[in-house]
Design an enzyme around this catalytic site. Structure first.
Site, mmCIF file in Angstrom:
data_model
loop_
_atom_site.group_PDB
_atom_site.id
_atom_site.type_symbol
_atom_site.label_atom_id
_atom_site.label_comp_id
_atom_site.label_asym_id
_atom_site.label_seq_id
_atom_site.Cartn_x
_atom_site.Cartn_y
_atom_site.Cartn_z
ATOM 1 N N GLY A 250 30.420 15.449 33.365
ATOM 2 C CA GLY A 250 29.547 14.718 34.273
ATOM 3 C C GLY A 250 28.962 13.437 33.741
ATOM 4 N N LYS B 268 30.424 10.473 33.081
ATOM 5 C CA LYS B 268 30.898 9.299 33.820
ATOM 6 C C LYS B 268 30.414 9.351 35.265
ATOM 7 C CE LYS B 268 35.054 8.922 30.919
ATOM 8 N NZ LYS B 268 34.859 10.183 30.177
ATOM 9 N N CYS C 193 41.451 10.285 27.020
ATOM 10 C CA CYS C 193 40.915 10.229 25.653
ATOM 11 C C CYS C 193 42.039 10.588 24.682
ATOM 12 C CB CYS C 193 39.706 11.138 25.479
ATOM 13 S SG CYS C 193 39.955 12.856 25.982
#
Length: 478
Positions: free
Chosen positions: A311, A313, A426
């Site tokens: 949460g 972003k 990522c």
């Protein structure tokens, strides 16, 4: 318990006295009785309860770290296993908990070194997972704290006595004292082995070398360091200057990154951060903070965060602009974490536990912006999650690439003409990054790749002192 005795030379039995009970008892029965008596004595010694380890002892911290390592090697993700790791120790002092967690993370980062060392020290692998973990944690601690070598060995032996019986205390003592005697040789062997030197699985080392031929060693070395701790200031309720002042007054030194981020000089527990509980700031990596700023958000837009947990972003987008946001995550428990984040920050969004590929979720209204922070190998954040190195397999990268392609195709159908989708991972591997985006653009003629402010069509962040590794590409539907 002592190990089995080696057979000695045969001795003649003492003469039996006529009329005695011994003389009237058959020899086989006498032998059986002796064996039963000896077994009973051994069982009695085995069942004697040892006093519990002191709550503030290194032995207990070593034990907990070994239990955590066994969970990971059994296939459990570290984040999932930590809660159950602390449960048996409700009164654990913060110092012991901190030491156990530090040793667990450190041992996972250095796991390949312990593998090389144990091959030198033992003829065969242990089948008792916690004792195996204890030896690895102790070896990591010995390399990190050579000045406390004898204390570490003594405490590891104490821990082994509570973990398992049947001679494993003696084995722990023997292996670790042998390690002390051979220490320079063990270190040299670990440094000669690529896995021991770079502290990654061989397939991961090779993949990093292929993907980043100029920087592969620096990337691997960065992945073995402690991650930086960065804060995101909630610009709706405070300013960077105000929060930096409050942190300084609390004795927490920071350095500004951009207009809304503070890098801590030294990581601290989140609960110790003034302003965290009341929503003035959040913990978020500086690299991860780039996502919301790259999506070109405008007030009134309809926005989808397709893979939202945990949460960070999601919240950042809501702090940046007055948007109508829907946040999805396929895992109900992780979706609840998104809701918890928003509640702490007093932000509002529609949060659903759902797979973003599910076409039945779409109400026919297209989105102006979509954040596709897709599942990936997480190879760019491995220093923050060191278990990933040992839970992932080489074939997993291709599996993630397939899943990412499915997500991108499904989300593209929900994007409005002229809308923008930010693709984020990522990962440091091209199959999940530049090659994935190139394949997607080739499949969709209405896809236009947009350049960022530096003129490049993608942004690659490699792990470094200020941030983890990330990849970004901004796509617009013609």
């Amino acid at each position: 318990m002592a190990g089995p005795q080696k057979p000695g030379p045969k001795r003649s039995a003492p003469p039996r006295q006529p009329g005695s009970a011994q003389a009237d008892r058959p020899r086989t029965e006498q032998g059986a009785a002796r064996r039963l008596a000896n077994k009973a004595a051994r069982d009695q010694r085995q069942t004697v309860a040892l006093p519990p380890l002191p709550a503030d002892s290194l032995a207990l911290a070593l034990t907990i770290a070994a239990e955590g390592l066994a969970k990971v090697r059994g296939g459990q993700a570290l984040n999932d296993g930590l809660a159950s790791l602390w449960a048996p120790y409700p009164d654990l002092p913060a110092s012991t908990r901190g030491a156990a967690q530090d040793m667990l993370y450190g041992t996972l980062r250095d796991y390949a070194r312990s593998e090389v060392m144990l091959r030198q020290l033992m003829q065969q692998a242990l089948t008792e997972p916690v004792i195996d973990g204890l030896l690895r944690v102790a070896l990591h601690r010995l390399e990190a704290r050579p000045d406390a070598a004898h204390t570490i060995v003594d405490q590891a032996v104490e821990a082994s006595a509570r973990i398992a019986r049947g001679g494993l205390k003696g084995l722990t003592n023997g292996v670790l004292r042998n390690a002390l005697r051979q220490w320079p040789t063990l270190i040299a062997a670990a440094d000669r082995d690529d896995e021991g030197r770079y502290r990654h699985p061989r397939w991961w080392i090779n993949a990093t070398r292929r993907n980043h031929p100029e920087h592969w060693q620096a990337i691997l070395q960065a992945a073995n360091t402690h991650p930086p701790m960065c804060l995101r200031i909630n610009r709706r309720v405070t300013t960077l200057a105000a929060e930096q002042t409050l942190l300084r007054e609390a004795g927490i030194a920071t350095r500004a990154l951009g207009d809304w981020a503070l890098l801590l000089e030294k990581p601290i527990p989140v609960a110790s951060l003034p302003g965290y509980a009341d929503g003035r700031l959040s913990v978020q990596d500086w690299g991860a903070q780039q996502a919301a700023t790259l999506l070109d958000l405008q007030a009134g837009q309809r926005v989808l965060d397709a893979c939202a947990a945990p949460g960070g972003k999601t919240a950042h987008m809501l702090e940046l602009a007055d948007i109508e946001l829907t946040a999805l995550d396929a895992d109900p428990q992780r979706a609840r974490r998104v809701s918890d984040q928003l509640a702490r920050l007093s932000l509002n969004a529609t949060v659903q536990a759902a797979d973003c590929r599910d076409a039945s979720l779409w109400d026919g209204q297209a989105y102006d912006r979509i954040l596709a922070d897709v599942p990936c190998s997480a190879s760019g954040v491995v220093r923050r999650h060191p278990d990933i190195k040992w839970l992932r397999q080489s074939e997993d990268v291709a599996g993630f690439a397939t899943l990412q392609a499915e997500i991108l195709d499904a989300l593209w159908a929900r994007l409005a003409p002229g809308g923008k989708m930010l693709y984020v991972t990522c990962s440091i591997f091209a199959d999940e990054n530049s090659l994935q985006v190139a394949r997607f653009a080739a499949r969709h003629n209405d896809c236009q790749r947009l350049a960022f402010d530096d003129g490049l069509p993608e942004r690659r962040l490699l792990p470094g002192p200020e941030h983890d590794g990330f990849y970004f590409a901004l796509l617009q539907k013609r």
